[in-house]
Design a protein around this motif. Structure first.
Motif, PDB file in Angstrom:
ATOM      1  N   VAL A   1       0.882  -1.171   0.000  1.00 47.34           N
ATOM      2  CA  VAL A   1       0.000   0.000   0.000  1.00 47.34           C
ATOM      3  C   VAL A   1       0.918   1.219   0.000  1.00 47.34           C
ATOM      4  O   VAL A   1       1.683   1.424   0.946  1.00 47.34           O
ATOM      5  CB  VAL A   1      -0.922  -0.005   1.243  1.00 47.34           C
TER       6      VAL A   1
ATOM      7  N   ARG B   1      -9.376  -1.801  -1.933  1.00 48.76           N
ATOM      8  CA  ARG B   1      -9.710  -0.948  -3.083  1.00 48.76           C
ATOM      9  C   ARG B   1     -11.013  -0.190  -2.849  1.00 48.76           C
ATOM     10  O   ARG B   1     -11.117   1.000  -3.133  1.00 48.76           O
ATOM     11  CB  ARG B   1      -9.768  -1.774  -4.358  1.00 48.76           C
TER      12      ARG B   1
ATOM     13  N   LYS C   1     -10.466   2.988  -0.741  1.00 53.94           N
ATOM     14  CA  LYS C   1      -9.289   3.787  -1.122  1.00 53.94           C
ATOM     15  C   LYS C   1      -9.323   5.196  -0.498  1.00 53.94           C
ATOM     16  O   LYS C   1      -8.354   5.640   0.113  1.00 53.94           O
ATOM     17  CB  LYS C   1      -9.192   3.883  -2.649  1.00 53.94           C
TER      18      LYS C   1
ATOM     19  N   ASP D   1      -1.763   4.213  -4.046  1.00 51.92           N
ATOM     20  CA  ASP D   1      -1.819   3.044  -4.927  1.00 51.92           C
ATOM     21  C   ASP D   1      -1.713   1.750  -4.127  1.00 51.92           C
ATOM     22  O   ASP D   1      -1.117   1.772  -3.050  1.00 51.92           O
ATOM     23  CB  ASP D   1      -0.597   3.065  -5.860  1.00 51.92           C
TER      24      ASP D   1
END
Ligand code: ADP
Ligand code: ASP
Ligand code: MG
Length: 401
Positions: free
Chosen positions: A265, A321, A324, A331
Motif C-alpha cells: 500500500v 480498493r 481507497k 496506490d
C-alpha cells in the motif's frame, strides 16, 4: 495402557495398506492395551471429493461441502473395522456425531469444543477396538462440520486429551518429524524429539506433517504425542514440553509456505490512525495479516507492505480498493509469486547470530530477501517463489550440512 493411534490418508490408501495398518492396531491391542484409532480419508479422497463438488457447483455452501468431505473418513473407518473383524478382533466404528465431537459453526475450519467420552468408554469397557472418523465434528445445530485440511491429527489429539490417554501416536508416511521435508530436502534428518512450541511454529509455518491446532491442543493438555511411520516399525519423534540438547541444536527445522501473497500500500499519510484503519478493515473481514513492513517517511507519506495467505488475496485486495478514499493511500499492488521460508529453534533463545547464518546462506545463493520477521524461536523471510526449494536446501546445508 490406553493408546490413541491416528493413521493418515496415505497409510490407508488401499486394501493392502488398510490390512497392514490393521496389523499394527492388532499388535497394540494384543499387547493388552486399550486402543482407539482415528483415521483420515483414503489417499486423495478429500481432493477428489472437492473436485466432484466443483464439477457441479464451483461455489457450494460450506455446510454442504462439509457433508460431502466428511464422507471420506466414514469409508476409512468402515473398511478398517472390516479388516479387524476379519482378524477375529472385536471392533466398532464411530463417526464424529456418534462420539459427540462438538465444534463451533465455522464450516470447513471448525474448532473442537468438547468430546464426549461416554460412548468410547462403553466400547472400551467391552474390550473393543474403537475406530473413529478424523476431521469431522458436529456443531450446535446438529450439522456436520470439518476441521480444516489435515485436521484428523487434531481429532486424534482431542480424543486422546479427553480420554487422558497414555499416548497419542500419529502414524504417517515418513519416520517422524525431520529438520525439513524429507521428500524435498536432501540430507533432512529425523529428530528424536522436539518441543511443543517448536513443533507448533513449524506446523504453522508450513511443515504439513502435523496440523498446527493438534500441537496447540497437545501442549495445552499435556498429551504425550509421537509422530512415526506406518511402514517401518521403529521409534519416531516425541513431541513434548522439554527436550534434551536444546542448546546444542542451533535450530530444529526449516519450513516453507507458498500460500503467501504480498500487498504493498503506497503513499499513505504518515499520521496517527492510518495504519490502524488499514489493518482494522482487514481484521473486520477476518483476514489474517502476517509479516508487516513500513517504510520511513518521505514527504509526509510512507508505504506499508504486508503478507496475507494467497487464497485470501482477492478478498483483501477488494476490501482495500473499496476503501481507497477512507484509507488515504495513493496506490496498491499485489504480488502472488512469493514464498515464506522459516527457521525454527528454541536454541535461538540462548545463542545469537542465527538469523545471520540464514541470511548468509541466502546471500551465497544470490537469493534476495524481500521481508523479514522474527519471534523468540523463529526467523521468517519472504523471497521470490521460484527460489523456494533452493532456498530451503541451501539454508539446510548451512545448518546441518
Ligand atoms: P498424513 O496423510 O499421514 O496426514 P501428511 O501428508 O499430512 O500425512 O504429512 C506427512 C508429510 O509431511 C510427509 O510426507 C512430508 O512430505 C511432509 N513434511 C513436511 N515437512 C516435514 C517435516 N519437517 N518432517 C516430516 N515430514 C514433513
Ligand atoms: N482427509 C482430510 C484432508 O485430506 C483430513 C486429514 O487428512 O487429516 O485434509
Ligand atoms: Mg496430515
Amino acid at each position: 495402557m490406553l493408546i490413541v493411534q491416528k493413521f493418515g490418508g496415505s497409510s490407508v490408501a488401499d486394501a493392502e495398506k488398510v490390512t497392514r495398518v490393521a496389523g499394527i492396531i492388532a499388535d497394540t491391542y494384543c499387547d493388552n492395551n486399550d486402543v482407539v484409532v482415528v483415521l483420515s480419508a483414503q489417499g486423495d479422497t478429500t481432493d477428489e471429493l472437492l473436485e466432484k463438488a466443483a464439477e457441479i457447483n464451483p461455489k457450494p455452501s460450506k455446510r454442504e461441502l462439509d457433508v460431502l468431505l466428511s464422507t471420506g473418513e466414514q469409508i476409512s473407518v468402515a473398511l478398517m473395522s472390516m479388516a479387524l473383524e476379519k482378524m477375529g478382533l472385536p471392533v466398532v466404528s464411530l463417526t464424529g456425531w456418534q462420539i459427540e465431537m462438538s465444534t463451533n459453526f465455522e464450516y470447513g475450519n471448525a474448532r473442537i469444543r468438547s468430546v464426549s467420552t461416554d460412548r468410547i468408554r462403553q466400547e472400551l469397557d467391552k474390550r473393543r477396538i474403537v475406530v473413529i472418523t478424523g476431521f469431522q465434528g458436529i456443531c450446535g445445530t446438529g450439522d456436520i462440520t470439518t476441521l480444516g485440511r489435515g485436521g484428523s491429527d487434531t481429532s486424534a489429539v482431542a480424543i486422546a486429551a479427553s480420554l487422558h490417554a497414555d499416548k497419542c501416536q500419529i502414524f504417517t508416511d515418513v519416520e517422524g518429524v525431520f529438520t525439513a521435508d524429507p521428500r524435498k530436502v536432501e540430507g533432512a534428518r529425523k529428530l528424536d524429539e522436539i518441543t511443543y512450541d517448536e513443533m507448533m511454529e513449524l506446523a504453522s509455518l508450513g511443515a504439513q506433517v502435523l496440523h498446527n491446532r493438534s500441537v496447540e491442543m497437545a501442549k495445552r493438555y499435556g498429551v504425550n504425542l509421537e509422530v512415526l511411520s506406518s511402514y517401518v516399525r521403529k521409534p519416531g519423534t516425541q513431541v513434548k514440553e522439554v527436550v534434551k540438547n536444546v542448546e546444542q541444536m542451533k535450530i530444529s527445522g526449516i519450513a516453507k509456505d507458498t500460500n503467501v501473497a504480498r500487498i504493498a500500500v503506497v503513499g499513505i499519510p504518515d499520521q496517527p490512525g492510518y495504519a490502524f484503519k488499514l489493518f482494522r478493515a482487514l481484521a473486520n473481514a477476518k483476514i489474517n495479516v502476517d509479516i508487516i513492513l513500513q517504510s520511513i517517511d518521505r514527504d509526509g507519506h510512507n508505504d506499508i507492505s504486508f503478507t496475507v495467505a494467497e487464497n485470501e488475496l482477492e478478498k483483501a485486495f477488494a476490501i482495500l480498493r473499496e476503501r481507497k478514499d477512507a484509507l488515504g493511500y495513493r496506490d496498491i499492488y499485489a504480488e502472488k509469486s512469493v514464498a515464506k521460508i522459516s527457521i525454527v529453534g528454541a536454541g535461538m533463545l540462548s545463542s545469537s547470530g542465527i538469523a545471520a547464518i540464514m541470511f548468509e546462506a541466502l546471500s551465497d545463493a544470490k537469493i534476495n530477501i524481500q521481508m523479514i520477521s522474527t519471534s523468540e524461536i523463529k526467523v521468517s523471510v519472504l523471497i521470490d517463489e521460484k527460489d523456494t526449494d533452493r532456498a530451503v536446501q541451501v539454508i539446510h546445508n548451512k545448518f546441518f550440512g
